[in-house]
Design a protein around this motif. Sequence first.
Motif, PDB file in Angstrom:
ATOM      1  N   ARG A   1       0.816  -1.213   0.000  1.00 45.98           N
ATOM      2  CA  ARG A   1       0.000   0.000   0.000  1.00 45.98           C
ATOM      3  C   ARG A   1       0.852   1.267   0.000  1.00 45.98           C
ATOM      4  O   ARG A   1       0.327   2.369  -0.184  1.00 45.98           O
ATOM      5  CB  ARG A   1      -0.952  -0.014   1.196  1.00 45.98           C
ATOM      6  N   THR A   2       2.161   1.116   0.188  1.00 44.56           N
ATOM      7  CA  THR A   2       3.065   2.266   0.089  1.00 44.56           C
ATOM      8  C   THR A   2       3.657   2.391  -1.316  1.00 44.56           C
ATOM      9  O   THR A   2       4.475   3.279  -1.567  1.00 44.56           O
ATOM     10  CB  THR A   2       4.213   2.144   1.107  1.00 44.56           C
ATOM     11  N   LEU A   3       3.247   1.491  -2.217  1.00 43.03           N
ATOM     12  CA  LEU A   3       3.807   1.465  -3.566  1.00 43.03           C
ATOM     13  C   LEU A   3       2.722   1.717  -4.606  1.00 43.03           C
ATOM     14  O   LEU A   3       1.548   1.439  -4.380  1.00 43.03           O
ATOM     15  CB  LEU A   3       4.445   0.098  -3.840  1.00 43.03           C
ATOM     16  N   GLY A   4       3.118   2.242  -5.739  1.00 43.04           N
ATOM     17  CA  GLY A   4       2.216   2.376  -6.873  1.00 43.04           C
ATOM     18  C   GLY A   4       0.934   3.115  -6.548  1.00 43.04           C
ATOM     19  O   GLY A   4       0.952   4.244  -6.043  1.00 43.04           O
ATOM     20  N   SER A   5      -0.189   2.442  -6.817  1.00 46.67           N
ATOM     21  CA  SER A   5      -1.504   3.057  -6.603  1.00 46.67           C
ATOM     22  C   SER A   5      -1.911   3.090  -5.140  1.00 46.67           C
ATOM     23  O   SER A   5      -2.907   3.721  -4.782  1.00 46.67           O
ATOM     24  CB  SER A   5      -2.559   2.277  -7.397  1.00 46.67           C
ATOM     25  N   GLY A   6      -1.166   2.380  -4.288  1.00 45.79           N
ATOM     26  CA  GLY A   6      -1.524   2.323  -2.880  1.00 45.79           C
ATOM     27  C   GLY A   6      -2.591   1.284  -2.571  1.00 45.79           C
ATOM     28  O   GLY A   6      -3.022   1.146  -1.429  1.00 45.79           O
ATOM     29  N   ASN A   7      -2.993   0.529  -3.589  1.00 43.26           N
ATOM     30  CA  ASN A   7      -4.013  -0.495  -3.423  1.00 43.26           C
ATOM     31  C   ASN A   7      -3.353  -1.825  -3.075  1.00 43.26           C
ATOM     32  O   ASN A   7      -2.219  -2.086  -3.458  1.00 43.26           O
ATOM     33  CB  ASN A   7      -4.822  -0.623  -4.727  1.00 43.26           C
ATOM     34  N   SER A   8      -4.090  -2.688  -2.365  1.00 47.86           N
ATOM     35  CA  SER A   8      -3.526  -3.969  -1.949  1.00 47.86           C
ATOM     36  C   SER A   8      -3.949  -5.125  -2.848  1.00 47.86           C
ATOM     37  O   SER A   8      -3.664  -6.284  -2.558  1.00 47.86           O
ATOM     38  CB  SER A   8      -3.942  -4.282  -0.505  1.00 47.86           C
ATOM     39  N   GLY A   9      -4.645  -4.837  -3.946  1.00 51.83           N
ATOM     40  CA  GLY A   9      -5.163  -5.884  -4.817  1.00 51.83           C
ATOM     41  C   GLY A   9      -4.141  -6.421  -5.802  1.00 51.83           C
ATOM     42  O   GLY A   9      -2.983  -5.995  -5.852  1.00 51.83           O
ATOM     43  N   GLY A  10      -4.607  -7.366  -6.627  1.00 50.17           N
ATOM     44  CA  GLY A  10      -3.732  -8.069  -7.537  1.00 50.17           C
ATOM     45  C   GLY A  10      -3.050  -7.194  -8.570  1.00 50.17           C
ATOM     46  O   GLY A  10      -1.909  -7.456  -8.955  1.00 50.17           O
TER      47      GLY A  10
ATOM     48  N   SER B   1      -3.359   4.567 -15.489  1.00 56.05           N
ATOM     49  CA  SER B   1      -2.319   3.650 -15.948  1.00 56.05           C
ATOM     50  C   SER B   1      -2.880   2.642 -16.947  1.00 56.05           C
ATOM     51  O   SER B   1      -4.031   2.228 -16.850  1.00 56.05           O
ATOM     52  CB  SER B   1      -1.717   2.905 -14.749  1.00 56.05           C
ATOM     53  N   ARG B   2      -2.028   2.241 -17.870  1.00 59.89           N
ATOM     54  CA  ARG B   2      -2.395   1.238 -18.872  1.00 59.89           C
ATOM     55  C   ARG B   2      -1.456   0.041 -18.741  1.00 59.89           C
ATOM     56  O   ARG B   2      -0.324   0.175 -18.269  1.00 59.89           O
ATOM     57  CB  ARG B   2      -2.278   1.816 -20.290  1.00 59.89           C
ATOM     58  N   VAL B   3      -1.936  -1.104 -19.171  1.00 57.06           N
ATOM     59  CA  VAL B   3      -1.075  -2.278 -19.226  1.00 57.06           C
ATOM     60  C   VAL B   3      -0.266  -2.226 -20.514  1.00 57.06           C
ATOM     61  O   VAL B   3      -0.490  -1.376 -21.370  1.00 57.06           O
ATOM     62  CB  VAL B   3      -1.909  -3.575 -19.162  1.00 57.06           C
TER      63      VAL B   3
ATOM     64  N   GLY C   1       0.867  -7.066  -8.916  1.00 60.31           N
ATOM     65  CA  GLY C   1       1.519  -7.465 -10.154  1.00 60.31           C
ATOM     66  C   GLY C   1       2.485  -6.425 -10.676  1.00 60.31           C
ATOM     67  O   GLY C   1       3.571  -6.760 -11.165  1.00 60.31           O
ATOM     68  N   ARG C   2       2.101  -5.169 -10.582  1.00 59.65           N
ATOM     69  CA  ARG C   2       2.964  -4.097 -11.089  1.00 59.65           C
ATOM     70  C   ARG C   2       4.258  -3.985 -10.286  1.00 59.65           C
ATOM     71  O   ARG C   2       5.290  -3.578 -10.818  1.00 59.65           O
ATOM     72  CB  ARG C   2       2.208  -2.767 -11.043  1.00 59.65           C
ATOM     73  N   ASN C   3       4.196  -4.337  -9.014  1.00 59.42           N
ATOM     74  CA  ASN C   3       5.371  -4.172  -8.154  1.00 59.42           C
ATOM     75  C   ASN C   3       6.164  -5.450  -7.935  1.00 59.42           C
ATOM     76  O   ASN C   3       7.375  -5.387  -7.722  1.00 59.42           O
ATOM     77  CB  ASN C   3       4.930  -3.611  -6.795  1.00 59.42           C
ATOM     78  N   PHE C   4       5.498  -6.619  -8.010  1.00 61.04           N
ATOM     79  CA  PHE C   4       6.184  -7.870  -7.673  1.00 61.04           C
ATOM     80  C   PHE C   4       6.092  -8.943  -8.755  1.00 61.04           C
ATOM     81  O   PHE C   4       6.603 -10.031  -8.578  1.00 61.04           O
ATOM     82  CB  PHE C   4       5.641  -8.426  -6.352  1.00 61.04           C
ATOM     83  N   GLY C   5       5.422  -8.636  -9.862  1.00 57.12           N
ATOM     84  CA  GLY C   5       5.400  -9.571 -10.973  1.00 57.12           C
ATOM     85  C   GLY C   5       4.113 -10.377 -11.096  1.00 57.12           C
ATOM     86  O   GLY C   5       3.290 -10.408 -10.172  1.00 57.12           O
ATOM     87  N   PRO C   6       3.923 -11.035 -12.237  1.00 61.45           N
ATOM     88  CA  PRO C   6       2.661 -11.726 -12.523  1.00 61.45           C
ATOM     89  C   PRO C   6       2.370 -12.913 -11.621  1.00 61.45           C
ATOM     90  O   PRO C   6       1.212 -13.185 -11.308  1.00 61.45           O
ATOM     91  CB  PRO C   6       2.829 -12.168 -13.988  1.00 61.45           C
ATOM     92  N   ILE C   7       3.390 -13.666 -11.214  1.00 57.22           N
ATOM     93  CA  ILE C   7       3.139 -14.819 -10.342  1.00 57.22           C
ATOM     94  C   ILE C   7       2.580 -14.361  -9.004  1.00 57.22           C
ATOM     95  O   ILE C   7       1.617 -14.954  -8.471  1.00 57.22           O
ATOM     96  CB  ILE C   7       4.425 -15.648 -10.149  1.00 57.22           C
ATOM     97  N   ALA C   8       3.146 -13.297  -8.462  1.00 52.76           N
ATOM     98  CA  ALA C   8       2.636 -12.741  -7.210  1.00 52.76           C
ATOM     99  C   ALA C   8       1.194 -12.289  -7.375  1.00 52.76           C
ATOM    100  O   ALA C   8       0.350 -12.522  -6.501  1.00 52.76           O
ATOM    101  CB  ALA C   8       3.507 -11.574  -6.758  1.00 52.76           C
TER     102      ALA C   8
END
Length: 202
Positions: A32-41, A191-193, A45-52
């Motif tokens: 929640r301190t990264l990116g959008s601040g959201n805790s969802g998938g 943001s876009r994928v 994914g944006r911060n820790f990768g697709p497997i996460a």
Amino acid sequence: MLAILMIIVGYLAGSIPSGVWYSKYIHNIDVRTLGSGNSGGTNIGRNFGPIAAIVVIIVDILKGYLPVLMAQQLLGSDSDLAIMLTAIAAVLGHAYPLFSQFRGGKIVATSVGVLLAFNFYIALAMVALFITILLLTSIVSIAAMTSFLLVAIWIILREPLVYSWGFAFMAVLMVYRHRENIQRLLKGEESRVTFGLNPRKK
């Protein structure tokens, strides 16, 4: 009494902060301190990768699916209201988790889990709509909100009243939880994928 217990179980299951726990225990940081601040998938994914992201999304789906399935089995088909309230409790738990300072996600995956328990084919339709809209727009928030709203409208038009108001509530909550995304969409800053017809430049 059993109905009340199931509603409580639904909220507690929804409150499991899978994204927060994953990021803290695996990466020693609160997502929640990264990116959008959201805790969802998506943010996972944006911060820790697709497997996460896949791991967290599966857990979030189960948070909606298992409590509703349990309520259906224990309460029976004559307890539609209690089952719907269990579903809503699970979704509210994901949005406002007891175990994570009431700062949760945007209820997309957990809502899919609820749909799975109620009707597998409607859930499958939502996933198909989500993928199609995502490929067309390259924007996760648009795909999530639009696909669930379309499914909710279908349920409102065709299903009993108790399901209509329940899924209408979830649709409104989902839009509310995406209010910051909507503001960014209006500004053209969402943001876009990196895939689809209108991807983010790598």
